[in-house]
Design an enzyme around this catalytic site. Sequence first.
Site, short mmCIF file in Angstrom:
data_model
loop_
_atom_site.label_atom_id
_atom_site.label_comp_id
_atom_site.label_asym_id
_atom_site.label_seq_id
_atom_site.Cartn_x
_atom_site.Cartn_y
_atom_site.Cartn_z
N SER A 57 0.80 -1.23 0.00
CA SER A 57 0.00 0.00 0.00
C SER A 57 0.82 1.28 0.00
CB SER A 57 -0.94 0.02 1.21
OG SER A 57 -0.21 -0.08 2.43
N ASP A 344 -2.96 8.70 7.46
CA ASP A 344 -3.84 7.91 8.32
C ASP A 344 -2.97 7.21 9.36
OD1 ASP A 344 -2.70 5.72 7.00
OD2 ASP A 344 -4.42 5.40 5.69
N HIS A 347 -0.10 5.21 6.90
CA HIS A 347 0.57 5.69 5.70
C HIS A 347 0.95 7.16 5.77
CE1 HIS A 347 -2.21 2.37 4.60
NE2 HIS A 347 -1.13 1.92 3.99
#
Length: 369
Positions: A57, A344, A347
């Site tokens: 991610s 967040d 990340h």
Amino acid sequence: MSRLVYVIFLLVVVEGSRNTLERNTETNATEAKVEGKGTIKLPPNVTIPGIITFGDSIVDSGNNNHLRTALKCNFPPYGKDFPGKIATGRFSDGRVPSDIVAERLGIAETIPAYLNPKLKNEDLLKGVNFASGGSGYDPLTAKLVKVVSLSDQLKNFQEYKNKLKVIVGEEKANFLVKNSLYLVVASSNDIAHTYTARSIKYNKTSYADYLADSASKFVSALYGLGARRIGVFSAVPVGCVPAARTLRGKLKRRCSEKLNEVARNFNAKISPTLEALGKELPDSRVVLIDVCDTLNDMIENPKNYGFEVSNRGCCGTGLVEVLFLCNKINPFTCKNSSSYIFWDSYHPTEKAYQIIVDKLLGNYITKLV
């Protein structure tokens, strides 16, 4: 609702939905196609025609949008600082490292997700992104959350090569494959999540060894498919991301030393492994890109880099919000994400990514070409 009550509510939701929630929302939003100006000067007669990315991610540019998995972020406020304010499926407020590298090298402002069904032939000519949020070097990591494993990312790369040959012919396709810059970004999910599931079989040292061996095999397989310029990101201080602090750091939300030790063990193992691999594979440039020290220094000394907050994310309370918990109805999201290292609870923000890329790219690019 008070911030404390809201956090307790979110923690209950996280625990209750960790292994059961699955979404299938999709977006095929068209991304910005503005060409990057380029800030990195390459040596004379050196060309990097594209950026090709594998991993998780940290660099997923929207592949998970097209999977049956809960690990998606193609909804606001994700993408609020992306060109056009589009939630493309990138796990950040804006662009991700592979996009920024492409811009700095003058290739493009963004690199598209390979699984986007709206990709046109010309979109494939400057590289693509195969990364899938939630993936890792350990095959179990992707399996647990139903995302694209690294081995399947390689299969997609083989398919991509065949498409290139049809579009531009074999000679030009081979040139693009050989001379593009490959970025491999994984290990965070292995360390933060799968390590616990593997703890009966592995300890902190043996699991790091297992990951390093898996990473080496992946790089060898990538080389076998034609890649020559391969930059592998080190593990990051996973124990210091906001979610790890909240879930493992007790009341004072300290970094998880256990997770950070696994990350350090992996980095210590992968460094000589990749160095030996680079010498073994003819005409290759296999380089470990040390992201760990830079991000760790940013977290410990945020004001030195222009940040105010390093132990919470911008989205929501910044303590646990990620994925569906980071949404537009969350009342606590910050107004200025550039003050935060993390977007967040897992990340970084685009600003943090830009600082990391700018600090490291100049040091490593000559080793990769």
